[in-house]
Design a protein around this motif. Structure first.
Motif, PDB file in Angstrom:
ATOM      1  N   GLN A 168       1.603   7.304  -6.423  1.00  0.00           N
ATOM      2  CA  GLN A 168       0.435   8.121  -6.749  1.00  0.00           C
ATOM      3  C   GLN A 168       0.481   9.504  -6.103  1.00  0.00           C
ATOM      4  N   THR A 204      -5.950   9.116  -4.448  1.00  0.00           N
ATOM      5  CA  THR A 204      -5.536   7.730  -4.690  1.00  0.00           C
ATOM      6  C   THR A 204      -4.460   7.229  -3.728  1.00  0.00           C
ATOM      7  N   SER A 239      -4.961   3.783  -1.665  1.00  0.00           N
ATOM      8  CA  SER A 239      -4.020   2.665  -1.635  1.00  0.00           C
ATOM      9  C   SER A 239      -3.659   2.280  -0.209  1.00  0.00           C
ATOM     10  N   GLY A 241       0.826  -1.211   0.000  1.00  0.00           N
ATOM     11  CA  GLY A 241       0.000   0.000   0.000  1.00  0.00           C
ATOM     12  C   GLY A 241       0.854   1.252   0.000  1.00  0.00           C
ATOM     13  N   ALA A 254      -8.306   2.670  -6.150  1.00  0.00           N
ATOM     14  CA  ALA A 254      -6.944   2.491  -5.632  1.00  0.00           C
ATOM     15  C   ALA A 254      -6.939   1.487  -4.490  1.00  0.00           C
ATOM     16  N   THR A 267      -5.071  -2.344  -4.601  1.00  0.00           N
ATOM     17  CA  THR A 267      -4.089  -2.771  -3.603  1.00  0.00           C
ATOM     18  C   THR A 267      -4.467  -4.140  -3.045  1.00  0.00           C
ATOM     19  N   ARG A 312       2.412   1.784  -3.569  1.00  0.00           N
ATOM     20  CA  ARG A 312       1.446   2.349  -4.507  1.00  0.00           C
ATOM     21  C   ARG A 312       1.117   3.793  -4.156  1.00  0.00           C
TER      22      ARG A 312
END
Length: 438
Positions: free
Chosen positions: A69, A377, A381, A62, A251, A255, A65
């Motif tokens: 983002q 996002t 995530s 998480g 998002a 994940t 990502r």
């Protein structure tokens, strides 16, 4: 302010009636296709390297990502100002060259044994930051390159190329991580970004920058102008809110999804890439439908119904059990349906945004919508990783997938749902023709 038609013919020759007879549009299409192929490969490569090679947990995935983002929130508004002041060809070429260098550096670090989670975080942030500028620039470039009455077909063509990238990118990335090595997987994405740079640099048409003055307004004033324009337009304001809701929950879904497939369904990296690649053929179909359906049923009806179908299909994923012989065909079906309807939404929304926005505001309007729509996002995530740790992947998938349906609900309750088969001209270009999908 030059009109879109004058900007498109700035080199002294008009844009051909057929897009594919225009060499500069073909170069943009090739460059964008290569860039999207590299991007979709890297979006699978980096998480799979973290999960399969570095044994990253849900929270770490998480975080990875979210770091990739975060530039959307940090840089989108500034990107819009730059795009409205610079030639989009220059920005797209520079950003893809930068992404090639970042992923090339990751490949070198992998070969030298130094590709750990900290290095992945740095690469993810760099690629994400450069992607923000590329995405805003390429959306604005289309309006400067083609006439407004060609936007639906041009968007359909470019989104179709993105669909092709969605077919090859995830499958290539997953296969390279699974079969070969992390450095080779990272290097493959770098090659595609390099190809994009070469193609975009070959665009020969002189591009007219809509605004240019000796003493341009300050950056914050220009950002404020973009925010005020978007929030003052009912359609664009709704697009922002609906996009923010969708992207936040999507998002979170992705994940959990990237954990659910290899760990709960016991799929290999290649199988994960194959399942995700099914979005591509669906998106290709969605691009073709987007060139026809709004003219028959109306932009609003197509937008809302496609969003409901595309988002709702993910509710079936948490129910999947059994061997790969059962789960892979089911995942292919889900991702194909999601790709079809989400792409139909994407092309329709982009056409609406480009059509109702004056030329001089294209970059800032796109950046503002990206900022509001995708700025949450990173939090989505992180939420996905936290929910997966606390509730497990199946429950988390169900909750986050249900949250995605709030987006079409917002559109259904807004004036967007009442848009008909034609779209109005932008407020400062009332002489421009109305846009239809014919």
């Amino acid at each position: 302010m030059p009109s879109s038609s004058s900007a498109a013919s700035d080199s002294g020759r008009p844009v051909p009636s057929s897009l594919w007879r225009d060499g500069d549009f073909r170069r943009l299409w090739v460059g964008q296709t290569a860039s999207q192929l590299g991007e979709h490969a890297s979006l699978v490569v980096l998480p799979l390297v973290a999960v399969l090679t570095l044994n990253a947990g849900a929270g770490q995935l998480g975080a990875l990502r979210a770091v990739g983002q975060a530039p959307i929130l940090l840089l989108s508004l500034f990107a819009g100002v730059w795009v409205d002041r610079w030639r989009t060809r220059t920005l797209m070429a520079l950003t893809d060259a930068g992404r090639a260098l970042a992923l090339g550096a990751a490949a070198v670090a992998g070969f030298l044994g130094g590709l750990g989670l900290p290095a992945l975080l740095v690469v993810a942030f760099a690629v994400g930051a450069l992607s923000v500028f590329f995405d805003v620039a390429y959306q604005a470039s289309l309006v400067r390159l083609v006439k407004r009455d060609q936007l639906v077909r041009a968007n359909s063509a470019l989104e179709g190329s993105r669909s092709a990238a969605q077919i090859g990118g995830p499958a290539l990335g997953g296969a390279l991580v699974s079969v070969l090595s992390a450095p080779i997987a990272a290097a493959s994405s770098a090659v595609f970004f390099a190809l994009s740079t070469v193609s975009i640099r070959r665009i020969g048409r002189r591009e007219s920058v809509p605004e240019h003055s000796e003493r341009p307004p300050r950056v914050w004033r220009r950002i404020h102008e973009g925010l005020r324009f978007v929030t003052g337009d009912t359609s664009l304001r709704t697009v922002c809110l609906a996009s923010a809701t969708f992207q936040f929950f999507f998002a979170a879904v992705m994940t959990v999804y990237l954990l659910f497939l290899p760990r709960d369904l016991h799929l290999s990296g290649t199988a994960v890439g194959l399942a995700l690649a099914a979005t591509g053929p669906g998106a290709l179909l969605g691009s073709l439908l987007a060139a026809r359906l709004p003219s028959r049923f109306g932009y609003g009806a197509v937008l809302v119904s496609a969003a409901v179908l595309g988002d709702g299909v993910f509710l079936f994923v948490p129910a999947l059990h059994g061997s790969p012989m059962v789960t892979i065909p089911a995942l292919l079906t889900v991702n194909f349906a999601f790709g079809t309807f989400s792409q139909l939404v994407n092309v329709t929304v982009m056409t609406i945004r480009q059509t109702v926005t004056p030329d001089r505001m294209q970059g800032r309007a796109a950046a503002t919508i990206n900022f509001v729509g995708m700025g949450l996002t990173p939090l989505g995530s992180l939420l996905g990783g936290l929910l997966a740790e606390a509730w497990g992947t199946r429950t988390s998938l169900l909750v986050t997938a249900a949250g995605m349906l709030l987006s079409p609900a917002l559109m259904a309750l807004s004036p967007l749902a009442r848009l008909g088969r034609t779209l109005p001209a932008p407020p400062e270009s009332t002489d421009s023709p109305e846009i239809t999908s014919e």
